[in-house]
Design a protein around this motif. Structure first.
Motif, PDB file in Angstrom:
ATOM      1  N   HIS A 247      -7.159  20.544  -3.177  1.00 52.87           N
ATOM      2  CA  HIS A 247      -6.798  20.817  -1.678  1.00 52.87           C
ATOM      3  C   HIS A 247      -6.822  19.609  -1.041  1.00 52.87           C
ATOM      4  CE1 HIS A 247      -7.235  23.343   1.906  1.00 52.87           C
ATOM      5  NE2 HIS A 247      -6.296  23.144   1.665  1.00 52.87           N
ATOM      6  N   VAL A 248      -7.725  18.675  -1.297  1.00 53.77           N
ATOM      7  CA  VAL A 248      -7.880  17.436  -0.537  1.00 53.77           C
ATOM      8  C   VAL A 248      -6.791  16.620  -0.850  1.00 53.77           C
ATOM      9  CG1 VAL A 248      -9.478  15.319  -0.107  1.00 53.77           C
ATOM     10  CG2 VAL A 248     -10.334  17.744  -0.335  1.00 53.77           C
ATOM     11  N   ILE A 249      -6.401  16.407  -2.258  1.00 53.39           N
ATOM     12  CA  ILE A 249      -5.444  15.430  -2.919  1.00 53.39           C
ATOM     13  C   ILE A 249      -4.018  15.823  -2.481  1.00 53.39           C
ATOM     14  CG2 ILE A 249      -4.253  14.661  -4.971  1.00 53.39           C
ATOM     15  CD1 ILE A 249      -6.951  14.856  -6.448  1.00 53.39           C
ATOM     16  N   PHE A 250      -3.852  17.151  -2.576  1.00 53.34           N
ATOM     17  CA  PHE A 250      -2.521  17.864  -2.062  1.00 53.34           C
ATOM     18  C   PHE A 250      -2.225  17.451  -0.547  1.00 53.34           C
ATOM     19  CE2 PHE A 250      -0.609  21.678   0.070  1.00 53.34           C
ATOM     20  CZ  PHE A 250       0.546  21.589  -0.649  1.00 53.34           C
ATOM     21  N   ASN A 251      -2.854  17.436   0.287  1.00 52.03           N
ATOM     22  CA  ASN A 251      -2.865  17.223   1.705  1.00 52.03           C
ATOM     23  C   ASN A 251      -2.865  15.857   2.117  1.00 52.03           C
ATOM     24  OD1 ASN A 251      -2.455  19.718   3.190  1.00 52.03           O
ATOM     25  ND2 ASN A 251      -4.636  20.136   2.647  1.00 52.03           N
ATOM     26  N   LEU A 252      -3.820  14.977   1.396  1.00 54.45           N
ATOM     27  CA  LEU A 252      -3.658  13.636   1.380  1.00 54.45           C
ATOM     28  C   LEU A 252      -2.453  13.049   0.906  1.00 54.45           C
ATOM     29  CD1 LEU A 252      -7.277  12.295   0.184  1.00 54.45           C
ATOM     30  CD2 LEU A 252      -6.165  12.052   2.561  1.00 54.45           C
ATOM     31  N   ILE A 253      -1.764  13.414  -0.063  1.00 48.21           N
ATOM     32  CA  ILE A 253      -0.666  12.927  -0.809  1.00 48.21           C
ATOM     33  C   ILE A 253       0.609  13.225   0.203  1.00 48.21           C
ATOM     34  CG2 ILE A 253       1.152  13.227  -2.457  1.00 48.21           C
ATOM     35  CD1 ILE A 253      -1.053  13.360  -4.378  1.00 48.21           C
ATOM     36  N   GLY A 254       0.508  14.493   0.639  1.00 48.67           N
ATOM     37  CA  GLY A 254       1.501  14.808   1.712  1.00 48.67           C
ATOM     38  C   GLY A 254       1.659  14.082   3.017  1.00 48.67           C
ATOM     39  N   THR A 255       0.269  13.774   3.612  1.00 44.25           N
ATOM     40  CA  THR A 255       0.399  13.150   4.983  1.00 44.25           C
ATOM     41  C   THR A 255       0.653  11.582   4.726  1.00 44.25           C
ATOM     42  OG1 THR A 255      -1.604  14.396   5.740  1.00 44.25           O
ATOM     43  CG2 THR A 255      -1.284  12.091   6.456  1.00 44.25           C
ATOM     44  N   THR A 256       0.270  11.098   3.431  1.00 41.99           N
ATOM     45  CA  THR A 256       0.783   9.671   3.234  1.00 41.99           C
ATOM     46  C   THR A 256       2.297   9.616   3.232  1.00 41.99           C
ATOM     47  OG1 THR A 256      -1.283   9.291   1.840  1.00 41.99           O
ATOM     48  CG2 THR A 256       0.541   7.774   1.730  1.00 41.99           C
ATOM     49  N   ILE A 257       2.808  10.376   2.361  1.00 38.27           N
ATOM     50  CA  ILE A 257       4.527  10.501   2.372  1.00 38.27           C
ATOM     51  C   ILE A 257       5.035  10.489   3.554  1.00 38.27           C
ATOM     52  CG2 ILE A 257       6.527  11.569   1.412  1.00 38.27           C
ATOM     53  CD1 ILE A 257       4.750  12.309  -1.086  1.00 38.27           C
ATOM     54  N   PHE A 258       4.666  11.620   4.482  1.00 40.15           N
ATOM     55  CA  PHE A 258       5.148  11.776   5.787  1.00 40.15           C
ATOM     56  C   PHE A 258       4.998  10.700   6.952  1.00 40.15           C
ATOM     57  CE2 PHE A 258       6.041  16.064   4.359  1.00 40.15           C
ATOM     58  CZ  PHE A 258       7.034  16.496   5.251  1.00 40.15           C
ATOM     59  N   LEU A 259       3.829   9.896   6.488  1.00 37.30           N
ATOM     60  CA  LEU A 259       3.456   8.739   7.630  1.00 37.30           C
ATOM     61  C   LEU A 259       4.379   7.867   7.253  1.00 37.30           C
ATOM     62  CD1 LEU A 259      -0.463   8.488   7.875  1.00 37.30           C
ATOM     63  CD2 LEU A 259       1.062   9.012   9.628  1.00 37.30           C
ATOM     64  N   ILE A 260       4.552   7.514   5.627  1.00 33.59           N
ATOM     65  CA  ILE A 260       5.841   6.437   5.313  1.00 33.59           C
ATOM     66  C   ILE A 260       6.948   6.834   6.127  1.00 33.59           C
ATOM     67  CG2 ILE A 260       7.084   5.636   3.572  1.00 33.59           C
ATOM     68  CD1 ILE A 260       4.334   6.197   1.967  1.00 33.59           C
ATOM     69  N   PHE A 261       7.632   8.134   6.302  1.00 39.01           N
ATOM     70  CA  PHE A 261       8.694   8.672   6.687  1.00 39.01           C
ATOM     71  C   PHE A 261       8.585   9.083   8.196  1.00 39.01           C
ATOM     72  CE2 PHE A 261       9.342   8.513   2.037  1.00 39.01           C
ATOM     73  CZ  PHE A 261      10.418   7.984   1.871  1.00 39.01           C
ATOM     74  N   LEU A 262       7.673   8.633   8.994  1.00 37.09           N
ATOM     75  CA  LEU A 262       7.392   9.070  10.346  1.00 37.09           C
ATOM     76  C   LEU A 262       8.786   8.663  11.200  1.00 37.09           C
ATOM     77  CD1 LEU A 262       5.593  10.824  12.217  1.00 37.09           C
ATOM     78  CD2 LEU A 262       4.406   8.478  12.634  1.00 37.09           C
ATOM     79  N   TRP A 263       9.240   7.422  10.650  1.00 41.87           N
ATOM     80  CA  TRP A 263      10.124   7.007  11.619  1.00 41.87           C
ATOM     81  C   TRP A 263      11.498   7.803  11.560  1.00 41.87           C
ATOM     82  CZ3 TRP A 263      14.822   6.207   8.791  1.00 41.87           C
ATOM     83  CH2 TRP A 263      14.818   6.118   7.395  1.00 41.87           C
ATOM     84  N   ALA A 264      11.636   8.649  10.501  1.00 42.67           N
ATOM     85  CA  ALA A 264      12.615   9.468  10.476  1.00 42.67           C
ATOM     86  C   ALA A 264      12.330  10.968  10.837  1.00 42.67           C
ATOM     87  CB  ALA A 264      13.282   9.761   8.963  1.00 42.67           C
ATOM     88  N   TYR A 265      11.005  11.301  10.528  1.00 47.23           N
ATOM     89  CA  TYR A 265      10.463  12.783  10.818  1.00 47.23           C
ATOM     90  C   TYR A 265      10.478  13.094  12.305  1.00 47.23           C
ATOM     91  CZ  TYR A 265       8.164  17.107  10.172  1.00 47.23           C
ATOM     92  OH  TYR A 265       7.696  18.500  10.280  1.00 47.23           O
ATOM     93  N   GLY A 266      10.043  11.956  13.017  1.00 46.31           N
ATOM     94  CA  GLY A 266       9.744  12.388  14.383  1.00 46.31           C
ATOM     95  C   GLY A 266      11.251  12.481  15.138  1.00 46.31           C
ATOM     96  N   PRO A 267      12.261  11.656  15.050  1.00 45.68           N
ATOM     97  CA  PRO A 267      13.510  11.759  15.460  1.00 45.68           C
ATOM     98  C   PRO A 267      13.943  13.312  15.085  1.00 45.68           C
ATOM     99  CG  PRO A 267      13.341   9.892  14.739  1.00 45.68           C
ATOM    100  CD  PRO A 267      12.306  10.404  14.222  1.00 45.68           C
TER     101      PRO A 267
END
Length: 542
Positions: A247-267
């Protein structure tokens, strides 16, 4: 702007309390409406990862808590009812199911919170039917959820005038990791991602935080919610600890990926809000839903890899037994009742082995007072009860087939033996509860009393061992030994009662210690009776 800090804090924590109560009360009502089917749902419909995800979504919607689903899953893994791979699918589904609460909040019905609660109260207090009461509980909790949100929103409004808060939101926009940390920390404290997402929705709807700052906090909320499963897995089996780590790894990996692509996810979320004309709260709900659904879809093909990773992180052999029936094949019921009887007997012997483990755990708990032994004893009791139901159902179906006289006699003995083993499990559970009472009330047993209890435990365990062995081998000589042992146990119980009275008269032990001591030997004596019943079936056959 003059800010009344005390009023702001009181309104916020009061609103948070009502919100958390609403979520819990609504979830409890939904759970009661569903009856005891949730565990069966998790047990039956997790045959493959995709079904596991769907089951996790459904159960989380029903109990309104991803943490609740995850803890339930960790418990099932710990008890051997579910494999690690099955659990990973359910945990992924729970992350999607929890987003439903945010979508509910997106429907802005705060103005109707009080009348909704009134309707719930009417159903709770003016109807006697349980099911209507449960529906009332759900409606009342639903209203309380929105009342809590409204109060939290009123409490947050003065933040607009605080420069420190303004500076913090600017920092979160510039440093997304700070937002992730704040979201994680707050969810760990509150123990509810639904509550922290709800607060985020209020902040965003009042323009107290912009989207670039809100999204990292949202990601952090998902990391924070994993702490509940981690706490539930402390002291549990290796498989349960692995499920929590997943559960921890699953959410950590997801957060890391979305943070990397935050420049696209926000818009993208900003465009979605405009294109679909979403209100502010629904915008956060969609951001939350898309994050968790995408995260699940990304990880779904890699469940095997996740299972491999956590096995490497937490090495060791997991000795938890698979408590699902292994021998009750329905095909034998019609084709060969004789084989069906022998299969049922094999399953009863497995049930007997579990009861032997349970009494060992109870004895260890009495001597060490370590909670791991009581937890294991309760899980073993759950397993015994599950097997009791499955074997009894199988034997009931077998009774409707054409059995010979000899087979009918054997069938009756098997039914009786299942009942006796189930009762042994109940008496062992009573002993565990007595030790818990001893711990809770700081009751001290004398060395002499502890020695007497251990002696009686040893004799009772010998009776169980020999009783089940006689049942397995149809050895009437061994069965006769069990009957003699049971007489010795009866004699020992009477003797220990007298010794206890002498200790009481001498003032060596307290009345509370006496209650614990006498009740434990009484339960051991009853276990001896049931072991004898199992053995007597062998002599009855002859």
């Amino acid at each position: 702007m003059d800010v009344n800090i005390q009023q702001m804090i009181f309104q916020f924590i009061g609103g948070l309390g009502i919100f958390l109560f609403g979520i819990k009360y609504m979830g409890d009502g939904l759970q009661k409406s569903a009856g005891d089917q949730l565990r069966d749902l998790l047990d039956r419909f997790t045959s493959n990862p995709f079904m596991g995800v769907l089951t996790g979504i459904v159960v989380t919607i029903l109990i309104q808590s991803s943490s609740g689903t995850t803890v339930l899953t960790v418990g099932l893994v710990n008890a051997g009812f579910m494999t690690l791979r099955q659990a990973i699918g359910v945990i992924m589904g729970a992350n999607i199911g929890t987003t439903v609460t945010a979508f509910i909040i997106g429907f802005d019905v705060e103005a109707y919170a009080l009348p909704i609660m009134f309707v719930g109260t009417l159903l709770l207090f003016f109807f006697k039917k349980e099911r209507i009461n449960y529906i009332g509980q759900v409606i009342f909790g639903f209203g309380a959820l929105f009342l809590g949100l409204s109060l939290m929103g009123d409490g947050l409004k003065p933040l607009r005038g605080l420069q420190a808060f303004h500076d913090l939101t600017v920092s979160m926009s510039e440093m997304p990791l700070l937002g992730v940390f704040i979201g994680t920390l707050f969810t760990v404290v509150v123990q509810s991602s639904s509550a922290t997402i709800g607060i985020l929705q209020e902040l965003f709807s009042q323009d107290l935080i912009d989207l670039n700052a809100a999204l990292p906090v949202l990601f952090g909320d998902n990391i924070g919610t994993t702490i509940t499963a981690v706490l539930a897995a402390i002291g549990a089996s290796i498989a349960a600890r692995r499920a929590a780590l997943t559960h921890v790894i699953f959410n950590l990996i997801g957060t890391t990926i979305f943070l990397i692509f935050l420049w696209a996810y926000g818009p993208f979320i900003g465009w979605l809000q405009e294109a679909w004309q979403l209100n502010d709260k629904s915008t956060i709900a969609f951001a939350h839903g898309i994050f968790n659904t995408t995260n699940t879809l990304m990880h779904l093909p890699f469940i095997g890899v996740l299972a491999y990773l956590v096995t490497k992180f937490i090495p060791g052999d997991d000795k938890i037994i698979d408590y699902k029936p292994k021998h009750l094949d329905p095909i034998f019921l019609e084709q060969s009742p004789t084989l069906a009887l022998s299969q049922a007997k094999l399953e009863i012997l497995r049930m007997g082995d579990i009861s032997k483990q349970q009494i060992n755990e109870a004895m260890s708990y009495l001597n060490t007072k370590q909670k791991v032994h009581s937890d294991t004893a309760y899980q073993l009791e759950d397993a015994i009860n599950t097997l009791d139901k499955k074997i009894t159902d199988y034997l009931v179906r077998l009774a409707s087939t054409s059995l010979s006289n000899v087979e009918s006699t054997e069938h009756a003995h098997l039914v009786d033996s299942v009942r006796d083993i189930e009762r042994i499990g109940d008496h062992v559970e009573n002993i565990v509860e007595l030790v818990e009472y001893q711990l809770a009330n700081k009751v001290k047993l004398t060395e002499s009393a502890m020695k007497d209890l251990n002696d009686m435990f040893t004799m009772t365990k010998e009776a169980i061992d020999k009783g089940f062995k006689a049942f397995d081998t149809n050895d009437s000589q061994l069965a006769s030994e069990v009957i003699k042992l049971e007489e010795s146990i009866d004699h020992m119980e009477r003797s220990l009662r007298k010794k206890h009275i002498l200790r009481l008269n001498k003032g060596e032990c307290s009345g509370s210690a006496g209650i614990v001591f006498v009740d434990i030997i009484s339960n051991l004596e009853r276990i001896g009776d049931h072991a004898m019943n199992v053995a007597q079936a062998v002599i009855g056959k002859e």
